[in-house]
Design a protein around this motif. Structure first.
Motif, PDB file in Angstrom:
ATOM      1  N   LYS A 191       0.819  -1.218   0.000  1.00 41.15           N
ATOM      2  CA  LYS A 191       0.000   0.000   0.000  1.00 41.15           C
ATOM      3  C   LYS A 191       0.849   1.263   0.000  1.00 41.15           C
ATOM      4  CE  LYS A 191      -2.360   1.127   3.585  1.00 41.15           C
ATOM      5  NZ  LYS A 191      -3.398   1.014   4.604  1.00 41.15           N
ATOM      6  N   TYR A 192       2.151   1.138   0.318  1.00 44.76           N
ATOM      7  CA  TYR A 192       3.011   2.323   0.345  1.00 44.76           C
ATOM      8  C   TYR A 192       3.810   2.496  -0.947  1.00 44.76           C
ATOM      9  CZ  TYR A 192       2.076   2.531   5.354  1.00 44.76           C
ATOM     10  OH  TYR A 192       1.469   2.622   6.575  1.00 44.76           O
ATOM     11  N   LYS A 193       3.485   1.736  -1.978  1.00 44.78           N
ATOM     12  CA  LYS A 193       4.234   1.807  -3.232  1.00 44.78           C
ATOM     13  C   LYS A 193       4.269   3.244  -3.748  1.00 44.78           C
ATOM     14  CE  LYS A 193       4.645  -0.290  -7.787  1.00 44.78           C
ATOM     15  NZ  LYS A 193       4.112  -1.299  -8.724  1.00 44.78           N
ATOM     16  N   ASP A 194       5.470   3.720  -4.034  1.00 44.95           N
ATOM     17  CA  ASP A 194       5.715   5.048  -4.607  1.00 44.95           C
ATOM     18  C   ASP A 194       5.271   6.196  -3.697  1.00 44.95           C
ATOM     19  OD1 ASP A 194       6.636   3.768  -6.928  1.00 44.95           O
ATOM     20  OD2 ASP A 194       4.612   3.694  -7.762  1.00 44.95           O
ATOM     21  N   ARG A 195       4.992   5.920  -2.419  1.00 44.85           N
ATOM     22  CA  ARG A 195       4.513   6.982  -1.536  1.00 44.85           C
ATOM     23  C   ARG A 195       5.431   7.236  -0.348  1.00 44.85           C
ATOM     24  NH1 ARG A 195      -0.883   4.575   0.133  1.00 44.85           N
ATOM     25  NH2 ARG A 195      -0.653   6.114   1.778  1.00 44.85           N
ATOM     26  N   VAL A 196       6.140   6.214   0.098  1.00 52.14           N
ATOM     27  CA  VAL A 196       6.949   6.356   1.304  1.00 52.14           C
ATOM     28  C   VAL A 196       8.400   6.041   0.973  1.00 52.14           C
ATOM     29  CG1 VAL A 196       7.322   5.482   3.638  1.00 52.14           C
ATOM     30  CG2 VAL A 196       5.003   5.743   2.778  1.00 52.14           C
ATOM     31  N   PRO A 197       9.332   6.932   1.272  1.00 52.52           N
ATOM     32  CA  PRO A 197      10.750   6.652   0.999  1.00 52.52           C
ATOM     33  C   PRO A 197      11.333   5.718   2.049  1.00 52.52           C
ATOM     34  CG  PRO A 197      10.526   8.777   2.062  1.00 52.52           C
ATOM     35  CD  PRO A 197       9.129   8.273   1.818  1.00 52.52           C
ATOM     36  N   HIS A 198      12.405   5.056   1.684  1.00 50.42           N
ATOM     37  CA  HIS A 198      13.099   4.226   2.662  1.00 50.42           C
ATOM     38  C   HIS A 198      13.751   5.108   3.720  1.00 50.42           C
ATOM     39  CE1 HIS A 198      12.634   0.297   0.799  1.00 50.42           C
ATOM     40  NE2 HIS A 198      12.814   0.879  -0.369  1.00 50.42           N
ATOM     41  N   PRO A 199      13.608   4.757   4.984  1.00 49.03           N
ATOM     42  CA  PRO A 199      14.176   5.589   6.049  1.00 49.03           C
ATOM     43  C   PRO A 199      15.687   5.469   6.175  1.00 49.03           C
ATOM     44  CG  PRO A 199      13.173   3.641   6.981  1.00 49.03           C
ATOM     45  CD  PRO A 199      12.846   3.621   5.509  1.00 49.03           C
ATOM     46  N   ALA A 200      16.271   4.464   5.530  1.00 51.84           N
ATOM     47  CA  ALA A 200      17.719   4.239   5.651  1.00 51.84           C
ATOM     48  C   ALA A 200      18.151   3.362   4.481  1.00 51.84           C
ATOM     49  CB  ALA A 200      18.047   3.561   6.984  1.00 51.84           C
ATOM     50  N   PRO A 201      19.436   3.301   4.198  1.00 47.87           N
ATOM     51  CA  PRO A 201      19.912   2.362   3.178  1.00 47.87           C
ATOM     52  C   PRO A 201      19.552   0.926   3.568  1.00 47.87           C
ATOM     53  CG  PRO A 201      21.626   3.945   3.740  1.00 47.87           C
ATOM     54  CD  PRO A 201      20.525   4.142   4.740  1.00 47.87           C
ATOM     55  N   ILE A 202      19.250   0.099   2.573  1.00 51.14           N
ATOM     56  CA  ILE A 202      18.838  -1.275   2.822  1.00 51.14           C
ATOM     57  C   ILE A 202      20.069  -2.139   3.092  1.00 51.14           C
ATOM     58  CG2 ILE A 202      17.697  -3.300   1.845  1.00 51.14           C
ATOM     59  CD1 ILE A 202      16.029  -1.389   0.128  1.00 51.14           C
ATOM     60  N   ASP A 203      20.070  -2.792   4.257  1.00 48.46           N
ATOM     61  CA  ASP A 203      21.158  -3.708   4.596  1.00 48.46           C
ATOM     62  C   ASP A 203      20.975  -5.023   3.855  1.00 48.46           C
ATOM     63  OD1 ASP A 203      22.649  -2.137   6.383  1.00 48.46           O
ATOM     64  OD2 ASP A 203      21.253  -2.565   8.013  1.00 48.46           O
ATOM     65  N   PRO A 204      22.028  -5.556   3.253  1.00 51.78           N
ATOM     66  CA  PRO A 204      21.906  -6.828   2.547  1.00 51.78           C
ATOM     67  C   PRO A 204      21.923  -8.000   3.523  1.00 51.78           C
ATOM     68  CG  PRO A 204      24.157  -6.039   2.420  1.00 51.78           C
ATOM     69  CD  PRO A 204      23.371  -4.970   3.132  1.00 51.78           C
ATOM     70  N   PRO A 205      21.423  -9.150   3.101  1.00 47.89           N
ATOM     71  CA  PRO A 205      21.485 -10.341   3.954  1.00 47.89           C
ATOM     72  C   PRO A 205      22.862 -10.976   3.894  1.00 47.89           C
ATOM     73  CG  PRO A 205      20.470 -10.920   1.885  1.00 47.89           C
ATOM     74  CD  PRO A 205      20.720  -9.427   1.824  1.00 47.89           C
ATOM     75  N   GLU A 206      23.117 -11.837   4.841  1.00 43.51           N
ATOM     76  CA  GLU A 206      24.349 -12.624   4.804  1.00 43.51           C
ATOM     77  C   GLU A 206      24.276 -13.692   3.719  1.00 43.51           C
ATOM     78  OE1 GLU A 206      25.229 -10.078   7.646  1.00 43.51           O
ATOM     79  OE2 GLU A 206      23.305 -11.116   7.559  1.00 43.51           O
ATOM     80  N   VAL A 207      23.087 -14.241   3.494  1.00 41.73           N
ATOM     81  CA  VAL A 207      22.910 -15.293   2.503  1.00 41.73           C
ATOM     82  C   VAL A 207      21.588 -15.070   1.768  1.00 41.73           C
ATOM     83  CG1 VAL A 207      22.658 -17.778   2.114  1.00 41.73           C
ATOM     84  CG2 VAL A 207      24.193 -16.961   3.919  1.00 41.73           C
ATOM     85  N   TRP A 208      21.651 -15.136   0.436  1.00 45.80           N
ATOM     86  CA  TRP A 208      20.437 -15.221  -0.372  1.00 45.80           C
ATOM     87  C   TRP A 208      20.209 -16.693  -0.725  1.00 45.80           C
ATOM     88  CZ3 TRP A 208      17.109 -11.455  -0.737  1.00 45.80           C
ATOM     89  CH2 TRP A 208      17.525 -10.115  -0.767  1.00 45.80           C
ATOM     90  N   ILE A 209      18.976 -17.176  -0.535  1.00 40.98           N
ATOM     91  CA  ILE A 209      18.613 -18.531  -0.946  1.00 40.98           C
ATOM     92  C   ILE A 209      17.744 -18.409  -2.193  1.00 40.98           C
ATOM     93  CG2 ILE A 209      17.582 -20.725  -0.273  1.00 40.98           C
ATOM     94  CD1 ILE A 209      17.928 -19.926   2.624  1.00 40.98           C
ATOM     95  N   PRO A 210      18.190 -18.913  -3.342  1.00 40.14           N
ATOM     96  CA  PRO A 210      17.396 -18.752  -4.572  1.00 40.14           C
ATOM     97  C   PRO A 210      15.970 -19.256  -4.406  1.00 40.14           C
ATOM     98  CG  PRO A 210      19.574 -19.623  -5.080  1.00 40.14           C
ATOM     99  CD  PRO A 210      19.448 -19.645  -3.580  1.00 40.14           C
ATOM    100  N   HIS A 211      15.055 -18.554  -5.050  1.00 41.55           N
ATOM    101  CA  HIS A 211      13.637 -18.877  -4.912  1.00 41.55           C
ATOM    102  C   HIS A 211      13.323 -20.281  -5.402  1.00 41.55           C
ATOM    103  CE1 HIS A 211       9.367 -18.024  -4.530  1.00 41.55           C
ATOM    104  NE2 HIS A 211       9.167 -18.435  -5.764  1.00 41.55           N
ATOM    105  N   PHE A 212      14.062 -20.773  -6.382  1.00 45.50           N
ATOM    106  CA  PHE A 212      13.718 -22.092  -6.920  1.00 45.50           C
ATOM    107  C   PHE A 212      14.107 -23.224  -5.986  1.00 45.50           C
ATOM    108  CE2 PHE A 212      17.824 -20.942  -8.903  1.00 45.50           C
ATOM    109  CZ  PHE A 212      18.613 -22.012  -8.549  1.00 45.50           C
ATOM    110  N   ILE A 213      14.876 -22.971  -4.928  1.00 39.53           N
ATOM    111  CA  ILE A 213      15.120 -24.029  -3.948  1.00 39.53           C
ATOM    112  C   ILE A 213      14.421 -23.755  -2.618  1.00 39.53           C
ATOM    113  CG2 ILE A 213      17.311 -24.693  -4.990  1.00 39.53           C
ATOM    114  CD1 ILE A 213      18.717 -23.422  -2.578  1.00 39.53           C
ATOM    115  N   ASP A 214      14.002 -22.532  -2.357  1.00 38.70           N
ATOM    116  CA  ASP A 214      13.248 -22.226  -1.130  1.00 38.70           C
ATOM    117  C   ASP A 214      12.251 -21.124  -1.436  1.00 38.70           C
ATOM    118  OD1 ASP A 214      12.266 -21.978   1.427  1.00 38.70           O
ATOM    119  OD2 ASP A 214      13.980 -20.862   2.184  1.00 38.70           O
TER     120      ASP A 214
END
Length: 576
Positions: A191-214
């Motif tokens: 519901k906040y699409k294009d209306r609310v800015p991110h309050p801070a830079p997005i921290d990346p995860p330590e591990v990405w698990i591809p969608h096709f396996i999880d």
């Protein structure tokens, strides 16, 4: 009474306490017994959608929509008679997806709570956060924010707190995060699409698990007992285990100690229901899992309780996985064959990035931003002196959100093919001699024939069926095919739970979309568009607001021959 298990913990004597989404708490005895006989006693009822509990000092504490509730049996008759409102200080609304997702008890007496982040109507104060409640229950602190539907893992020995999240808006795949003060992970509700800015830079995860396996991340559990005592899980003692829900499966997570990156390897699948939570039994040292059908899952049962124990076969799951500026290190528990390990043709490596945007999920993108995955040539392999560690030389190593190493196990008479998935954010240079190698040299010379000259693969119906199963398509789309589990049904009326449009009879049928548009005949162009750009045209009745699930793009995930094969498979599915 429904018994839809949503969380568990163990008493020191091996008895288990399990909560249900329907508001009960059961105490189960006999789990560690040799005769396999269990005794179930309902201890409490009337709780509001609990999904987790913790046993502290012999007292069961439940996290539900009312906060943390302590359950006391003051007259010792085996049933709770005092439901103590220990702490309701953390704000909570009745919003559907603002679930009380998870709770773990910290070693300092405090509690970490994970709260659902999706918002349909009611706006809560701390949606999508991990908060820490003080030991006395009178105050709380927000630790991390920007989470969609987080589930926690806690190592009481080291104090490391982790969280998974679920693919969706701002979540291109399943992430594994270290939860630390001040980290922001980027989720903003639809519901906040294009209306609310991110309050801070997005921290990346330590591990990405591809969608096709999880397809849907759930809880994590460290295979350690109280005070770090070892489990009895063989080669997996001390491991961090991640639980996948949609296609019920468990994974081993590797976290680098000195940098924010790691790896993931699938371990075990085939559970008969969705799984959400896990705990180690302090008596038998084994892993127990539970879960239930809350959203779409390929599990055939509404709920399940499972025990996982080591088998008798030799485990070839890597004990260590590390990325380095010259390649990748894999360490095993047994010796590899020097002759087979030297065959570079046994190894295949590719990599890709994601786009973290408001769109649901993400395709795969090469490092230059174009769609797809890019192959890396394997220049050499190198064995350690004890033959248990293998270094794979890879010219052109660079940071990538997913680096996949696929290999035919270099062991005589083995036909096993495995893949490991690394998230690479930095590329240190390791001293291989300190890791048991004879020298520190790695041959990165590109040799003739190392370019990707793969022969085109012919699309087939059989391959389309195999791809649909492997990538989890059949968990949402009914096929009617023998050997493929049907999507779940509503236990109240037996009707199929509508997650995605059925594929049976799809080809050539008239399709109506949410924007009112109609096509007279579903054809190759429509199916291909639905795979590569799902939000462009959504079939009426399958809006994410109704199903709770959105389909991600498979742009760059599926190769052309795999898409063509799925099209042939769908074209062949006729109504019986």
């Amino acid at each position: 009474r429904n018994v839809r298990l949503s969380g568990l913990d163990f008493f020191p004597d091996g008895r288990a306490a399990l909560c249900t989404f329907d508001g009960d708490v059961w105490i189960v005895s006999g789990m560690s017994g040799a005769d396999g006989k269990l005794s179930w006693q309902r201890f409490a009822s009337g709780l509001h959608e609990p999904q987790s509990l913790a046993i502290v000092g012999g007292v069961i504490q439940v996290f539900d929509r009312n906060g943390i509730v302590r359950l006391h049996d003051t007259d010792t008759n085996g049933e709770a008679d005092w439901y103590e409102n220990f702490s309701n200080i953390v704000p909570q609304t009745a919003e559907t997806r603002e679930f009380p997702m998870d709770m773990v008890a910290a070693k300092d007496g405090s509690f970490y709570l994970a709260k659902g982040g999706q918002i349909g109507s009611t706006i809560g104060k701390v949606n999508g956060t991990v908060v820490q409640v003080s030991p006395d229950g009178l105050s709380y602190e927000i630790i991390s924010t920007g989470l969609r539907q987080p589930y926690l893992g806690y190592d009481a020995e080291t104090g490391i707190l982790t969280s998974s999240d679920q693919q969706g808006n701002w979540k291109p795949a399943t992430p594994i995060y270290r939860i630390e003060p001040g980290r922001y992970f980027g989720f903003l509700p639809e519901k906040y699409k294009d209306r609310v800015p991110h309050p801070a830079p997005i921290d990346p995860p330590e591990v990405w698990i591809p969608h096709f396996i999880d397809q849907s991340g759930a809880g994590q559990v460290w295979l350690k007992g109280p005070g770090g005592t070892p489990a009895k899980m063989g080669a997996f003692n001390g491991s961090l285990i991640h639980i996948g829900y949609n296609r019920p499966e468990i994974f081993k997570i590797y976290l680098d100690k000195d940098r924010e990156q790691g790896a993931v390897v699938p371990l075990l699948s085939g559970f008969h229901s969705g799984v959400l939570k896990g705990r180690m039994n302090p008596v038998d040292g084994l892993l127990y899992l539970c879960g239930f059908e809350i959203w779409g899952s390929s599990g055939s049962s509404i709920s399940g309780l499972f025990r996982v124990k080591p088998g008798t076969a030799t485990s070839w799951i890597p004990q260590q996985i590390k990325a380095e500026k010259r390649g990748v290190l894999l360490s095993f528990g047994q010796a590899l064959s020097p002759e087979l390990a030297a065959e570079v043709g046994r190894f295949s490596v590719d990599r890709w990035n994601y786009r973290q945007t408001h769109e649901y999920g993400s395709g795969n993108f090469k490092l230059d931003g174009t769609p797809g995955q890019e192959s890396l040539p394997v220049s050499s392999t190198k064995l350690s002196v004890d033959k248990k560690s293998l270094f794979i030389g890879l010219p052109g190593m660079a940071p990538a959100q997913t680096l996949r190493v696929t290999y035919r196990l270099p062991v005589p008479d083995s036909v096993q093919v495995d893949s490991v998935y690394l998230t690479v954010r930095s590329l240190p240079q390791m001293t291989l001699t300190s890791l048991g190698f004879g020298d520190n040299k790695v041959d990165l010379t590109q040799k003739a024939g190392m370019a990707d000259n793969a022969v085109p693969i012919e699309p087939t119906i059989a391959l389309g069926k195999e791809v649909a199963i492997r990538f989890g398509c059949v968990a949402c789309h009914a096929t009617g095919e023998a050997g493929i589990p049907a999507p779940p049904v509503n236990p109240a009326n037996g009707a199929q739970v509508a997650v995605g449009p059925p594929w049976i009879g799809l080809w050539g049928s008239e399709r109506t979309f949410t924007d009112g548009m109609v096509i007279k005949s579903a054809d190759e162009a429509y199916v291909r568009e639905s795979i590569l750009d799902p939000p462009r045209r959504v079939a009426a009745g399958f809006e994410m607001e109704k199903t709770g699930v959105g389909m991600p793009s498979y742009l760059g995930v599926l190769k052309d021959h795999e898409i063509d094969s799925i099209i042939l498979f769908i074209k062949n599915l006729k109504k019986k």
